[in-house]
Design a protein around this motif. Structure first.
Motif, PDB file in Angstrom:
ATOM      1  N   GLY A   1       1.107  -0.747  -0.157  1.00 33.43           N
ATOM      2  CA  GLY A   1      -0.282   0.114  -0.176  1.00 33.43           C
ATOM      3  C   GLY A   1       1.191   1.316   0.358  1.00 33.43           C
ATOM      4  O   GLY A   1       1.706   1.392   0.210  1.00 33.43           O
ATOM      5  N   LEU A   2      -0.141   2.372  -0.254  1.00 32.92           N
ATOM      6  CA  LEU A   2       0.951   3.716  -0.587  1.00 32.92           C
ATOM      7  C   LEU A   2       1.391   3.748   0.896  1.00 32.92           C
ATOM      8  O   LEU A   2       2.904   4.499   1.127  1.00 32.92           O
TER       9      LEU A   2
ATOM     10  N   ARG B   1       7.117   5.811  -6.755  1.00 28.81           N
ATOM     11  CA  ARG B   1       6.348   4.364  -6.709  1.00 28.81           C
ATOM     12  C   ARG B   1       5.133   4.537  -8.081  1.00 28.81           C
ATOM     13  O   ARG B   1       4.526   5.857  -8.701  1.00 28.81           O
TER      14      ARG B   1
ATOM     15  N   GLY C   1       2.028   0.566  -8.565  1.00 20.44           N
ATOM     16  CA  GLY C   1       1.831  -0.213  -7.530  1.00 20.44           C
ATOM     17  C   GLY C   1       2.538  -0.253  -6.274  1.00 20.44           C
ATOM     18  O   GLY C   1       2.186  -1.449  -5.645  1.00 20.44           O
TER      19      GLY C   1
ATOM     20  N   SER D   1       5.960  -0.223  -4.707  1.00 16.52           N
ATOM     21  CA  SER D   1       6.873   1.146  -3.612  1.00 16.52           C
ATOM     22  C   SER D   1       8.190   0.730  -3.802  1.00 16.52           C
ATOM     23  O   SER D   1       8.876  -0.479  -3.815  1.00 16.52           O
TER      24      SER D   1
ATOM     25  N   ASN E   1      -3.472  -3.426  -7.606  1.00 18.04           N
ATOM     26  CA  ASN E   1      -3.868  -2.156  -8.828  1.00 18.04           C
ATOM     27  C   ASN E   1      -3.221  -1.407  -8.423  1.00 18.04           C
ATOM     28  O   ASN E   1      -1.579  -0.441  -7.922  1.00 18.04           O
TER      29      ASN E   1
ATOM     30  N   TYR F   1      -2.937   2.127  -9.757  1.00 13.83           N
ATOM     31  CA  TYR F   1      -3.044   2.922  -9.780  1.00 13.83           C
ATOM     32  C   TYR F   1      -3.115   3.564  -8.468  1.00 13.83           C
ATOM     33  O   TYR F   1      -4.010   2.848  -8.212  1.00 13.83           O
ATOM     34  N   ASP F   2      -2.757   4.812  -7.976  1.00 12.21           N
ATOM     35  CA  ASP F   2      -1.893   4.941  -7.173  1.00 12.21           C
ATOM     36  C   ASP F   2      -2.545   6.297  -6.771  1.00 12.21           C
ATOM     37  O   ASP F   2      -2.914   7.520  -6.172  1.00 12.21           O
TER      38      ASP F   2
ATOM     39  N   ASP G   1      -4.977  10.292  -6.759  1.00 10.39           N
ATOM     40  CA  ASP G   1      -6.232  10.394  -5.950  1.00 10.39           C
ATOM     41  C   ASP G   1      -7.425  10.428  -6.472  1.00 10.39           C
ATOM     42  O   ASP G   1      -7.497  10.531  -8.036  1.00 10.39           O
TER      43      ASP G   1
END
Length: 910
Positions: free
Chosen positions: A211-212, A295, A298, A300, A379, A381-382, A384
């Motif tokens: 996760g981000l 990032r 998806g 990091s 996933n 694409y992060d 917003d």
């Protein structure tokens, strides 16, 4: 046996010829770039590799990793600037890269018309999206500042280090994502490192599909420790901040808990600087140096540098690069900084060992290559996500590109609600309001084109759904744009500027509630299926949703299954939804005949077994062969549409059997008034409407005609009896007409003038209501011996004509009411009523004809008796009805004024 040696010799000659030809086709080595080697800069799709110029017409790619794209090619341009690569770039090889590469090596041949002196940059380029997955700068190429990269370091770090550049421009480019070694820690976590023993440091790269706001931790356990390896460990915690920039901090673990400071003493998983106190923030105890981070897709990734031997012997351990040492790693959720704590603090990793945490023995000098291919996140694409709200406008501005998701891109991109190029999520049927404040050089619009910027300039077509050249504004004078996506809007669109490519990003169009997507809805019989529709022009969009689980859902247009047109929503073995059309002419499976209707925007989905089907079709099918059943499936919006439904366990587009027949169905059709947005159950005769019909028949068929007949044929009776009968019948008939009208209006929730019955009925009522007003306004009767006035004459004729016309129009309304009732309920109960009404009217006409015949005879007899009148005959003839001897009309007023006596003037006989 034949001698095979000549054939063998000929084969050798041909082989030698081809080998000689191949040698003769070798390229020259005249370019100064021959031998140039560089690592490929990653921008997207986890691209890694080493690029080497082999000769004047080819290059070698080795250690090549990449996630697949849609239509990917080798691309060349003069420089890496956005305008150059997008508008002036070109394909340089016929090799396609439409697959996932895993540590691959191969030779790439340039096109014959491509030479190295034309190229300043070589890129891996996706044509449909104009996306740069990664590129290599040649010695005559430059990196443009307008090219956005999500891998930029924070301002405090050196860009030269982060981008792998050297002060000596002749040295090859070293990408910060490339390392000498790679260790697979888990399916979603990898450790990369490059050792520089001479300079006494190691570069470590941590990458994970996480996760981000999650952390990646790696470090060395306390020497000679055999249990509880986390305690007293020297680790580095890395991750990506909310703003997209990386961080890497040196930590020391004293307890398996989140870092806390009590009475000046720190405990838990804390940064080294916390143990030293507030005065040591930023001091030399944090010996980890952030090099680079990003990032992408998806994944990091953070690269940092750690010295092998450090002066900080309290919280950092010396690392012997030639010995096997125990190292630990973990993945978990991170706690962002707050007003008390300025650090990103890791929270307990939890999870399963070897997936979320673990340890192993590592010798930095060993060569390790366990990473085959790129990490592939579920996933990717992060960006917003902004969910549009019908009650709040979306503020569209322009700002600098920092983390644009599709490089290369211009230096200025669109912001929505202060977020850079977010994914905009809208619902069908819910209006979206934009306030455009991006400047007069940015015209906002919603388009089907991925790049935007007016596709016609690139010889491409696009569909513009909202906005255009006029939708631009500034903060002081914003431009407002309202867009209402409907059920026919595609699932994915793009918002952009019409004057500049790639300033915006994606618009995800999702289904809202069906009630938002359609203008009208009603519940069908038994409340188990809901029917939705919207009429636009000459087409109708229809949806039906079941209220219980089923294998298929069917709706039909007709009174019953036989002789109906059916639409069946169902799913095949692969879970793909279908909507099929049929003509049904019986009750068995063999009576279900497939048809081919012109349907668009067809969808069928299932949510927990609840099926929803949707489609759009023309109101009137256009068919070349009129004998096909579907050509007769016309929908008239002004006529109620009878809708039935059925559900079953299984359907197929092949041969139907009895097992495909429905398990539950509607008991009766529902009449849907398409133009009014309402529905009612279909039944033979609704009681209230039956009372309405009977009352109207009583008024227009008996009372009101009876009142007219009394005024015409009962005046010969002595006294004013005819007048009383006339008044009583007319008033009673008019009162019943109003009561019948109220019953119909209350039952049908109003009425529409589109019906012929309503038009005739309303006209008859207006004429009938005019009669009392007409009678109240009648002129006075002229005195004896006076001629009738023109006003009185006009009134008498108009009163008679209007009254008779009202009855005629009212009788016509009775017949149109029967026709309307037949259209609503079918002809089986109407034929008898029509026959009875027709017979009644016929009897009335015959009766009137007979009475008129008798009246004419009486008038002739009276006129003859007047010619033989004798003095002393006191028997008066009171049969004068309409016209007296003076040529005028007479009424009961004359009798009242003369007291029933007649004065006679006698003259002497000569």
């Amino acid at each position: 046996m034949c001698d095979q040696r000549p054939i063998f010799l000929r084969s050798l000659v041909l082989l030698g010829f081809f080998l000689f030809s191949a040698i003769g086709e070798e390229c020259s080595n005249t370019s100064s770039l021959v031998g140039h080697e560089s690592e490929i800069k990653m921008l997207q799709h986890q691209l890694r590799g080493v690029f080497t110029v082999v000769d004047d017409c080819s290059f070698r790619v080795s250690r090549f990793d990449m996630l697949s794209g849609s239509d990917v090619h080798w691309w060349g341009a003069r420089s890496a600037g956005f305008e150059n690569m997008t508008n002036d770039g070109f394909v340089i090889s016929d090799q396609k890269l439409n697959q996932t590469f895993k540590n691959s090596s191969f030779i790439v041949k340039l096109f014959g018309n491509v030479t190295w002196d034309k190229l300043g940059v070589v890129s891996v380029w996706d044509l449909p999206t104009a996306s740069d997955f990664g590129h290599v700068l040649l010695s005559n190429g430059t990196e443009s500042d307008t090219t956005s990269s999500k891998a930029e370091p924070p301002p405090s770090e050196s860009k030269d280090v982060a981008q792998g550049k050297s002060n000596n421009s002749s040295e090859p480019f070293k990408a910060p994502t490339m390392f000498d070694n790679c260790k697979k820690l888990s399916d979603k976590y990898r450790l990369r490192w490059s050792l520089n023993a001479e300079k006494g440091y190691v570069d470590i790269g941590l990458e994970a599909t996480t996760g981000l706001l999650n952390y990646m931790a790696f470090g060395w356990a306390k020497p000679n420790s055999t249990s509880n390896l986390m305690l007293d460990a020297d680790v580095v915690v890395t991750g990506i901040r909310e703003d997209g920039f990386p961080f890497a901090d040196d930590f020391y673990i004293t307890e398996s808990s989140v870092c806390s400071v009590k009475e000046g003493t720190a405990s838990g998983v804390c940064p080294d600087t916390v143990y030293e106190g507030s005065d040591s923030v930023g001091s030399s105890v944090n010996n980890t140096k952030l090099v680079y981070g990003h990032r992408i897709d998806g994944v990091s990734f953070v690269r940092y540098r750690r010295p092998l031997n450090d002066s900080d012997n309290k919280f950092d351990f010396p690392v012997n690069s030639t010995r096997n040492l125990t190292v630990i790693w973990a993945l978990g959720v991170i706690k962002p900084p707050d007003v008390i704590n300025p650090y990103y603090l890791p929270v307990n990793h939890g999870g399963v060992e070897s997936e979320n945490f673990g340890h192993f023995s590592l010798n930095l000098s060993d060569h390790v290559d366990e990473c085959l291919g790129p990490l592939d996140a579920d996933n990717k694409y992060d960006q917003d996500v902004i969910i549009a709200d019908a009650n709040a406008p979306l503020i569209v501005t322009a700002g600098p590109s920092v983390h644009y998701p599709n490089p290369p891109n211009p230096s200025k991109v669109l912001y929505i609600n202060k977020k850079e190029a977010p994914v905009l999520k809208v619902e069908r049927g819910v209006p979206v309001k934009f306030s455009i404040e991006a400047g007069h050089d940015v015209s906002f619009y919603i388009t089907s084109d991925f790049l935007g910027g007016n596709a016609s300039l690139r010889n491409r077509t696009e569909t513009i759904y909202a906005g255009g050249q006029e939708t631009h504004g500034v903060l002081a004078s914003p431009s407002e744009l309202v867009w209402a996506p409907n059920r026919n809007t595609p699932d994915e669109l793009y918002y952009h500027s019409i004057f500049q490519e790639k300033m915006g990003w994606k618009v995800q169009v999702v289904d809202g509630g069906l009630s938002d997507m359609y203008n009208n809805s009603v519940n069908l019989d038994d409340q188990q299926v809901k029917f939705f529709w919207t009429i636009v022009g000459d087409s109708i969009s229809i949806a039906a949703r079941g209220e219980k689980k089923s294998g298929y859902l069917a709706i039909g247009f007709g009174s019953e299954m036989a002789n109906s047109y059916a639409y069946v929503g169902w799913f095949d073995r692969n879970g793909t939804g279908h909507v099929n059309t049929y003509w049904i002419d019986g009750a068995s499976a063999s009576s279900v005949h497939p048809t081919t209707e012109n349907m668009t925007y067809v969808r069928c989905k299932s949510e927990e077994g609840i099926i929803t089907l949707e489609f759009t079709r023309p109101l009137k099918p256009s068919c070349s062969h009129r004998d096909r059943p579907e050509c007769k499936n016309m929908i008239d919006p002004t006529t109620p549409l009878k809708v039935i439904w059925a559900m079953g366990a299984k359907w197929t587009d092949g041969q139907l059997t009895e097992r495909n027949m429905h398990s539950v169905t509607s008991q009766r059709p529902v009449r849907v008034m398409l133009t009014r947005g309402s529905a009612e159950a279909d039944q033979d005769l609704r009681p209230v409407l039956g009372v309405h019909g009977f009352m109207m028949f009583l008024a227009w068929g008996i009372l009101l005609p009876g009142g007219i007949l009394s005024a015409r044929y009962l005046k010969h009776i002595k006294g004013d009896g005819w007048f009383k009968i006339h008044m009583y019948l007319q008033c009673s008939g008019l009162a019943i007409v109003f009561l019948g009208l109220l019953f119909a209006v209350a039952e049908l929730n109003g009425f529409s003038f589109s019906s012929t019955h309503v038009k005739f009925g309303f006209t008859a009522i207006v004429l009938a209501c005019a009669q009392p007003v007409n009678a109240w306004l009648r002129p006075a009767k002229p005195a004896q011996e006076e001629l009738i006035s023109s006003k009185r004459l006009i009134w008498e004729y108009s009163h008679s004509i209007v009254g008779q016309s009202a009855v005629v129009v009212g009788v016509v309304a009775l017949f149109t009411g029967m026709k309307h009732l037949g259209e609503r309920n079918g002809a089986e109960n109407i034929d008898g009523l029509n026959l009875a009404l027709g017979l009644w009217v016929f009897l009335c006409v015959v009766t009137v004809a007979y009475l008129e015949y008798r009246e004419r005879g009486r008038i002739r007899a009276r006129n003859l008796s007047r010619g033989n009148w004798v003095l002393g005959n006191v028997e008066e003839d009171d049969s004068i009805d309409l016209i007296d001897s003076r040529g005028g009309f007479r009424d009961k007023d004359d009798d009242d004024r003369n007291g029933g006596r007649m004065e006679i003037q006698l003259e002497p006989l000569k």
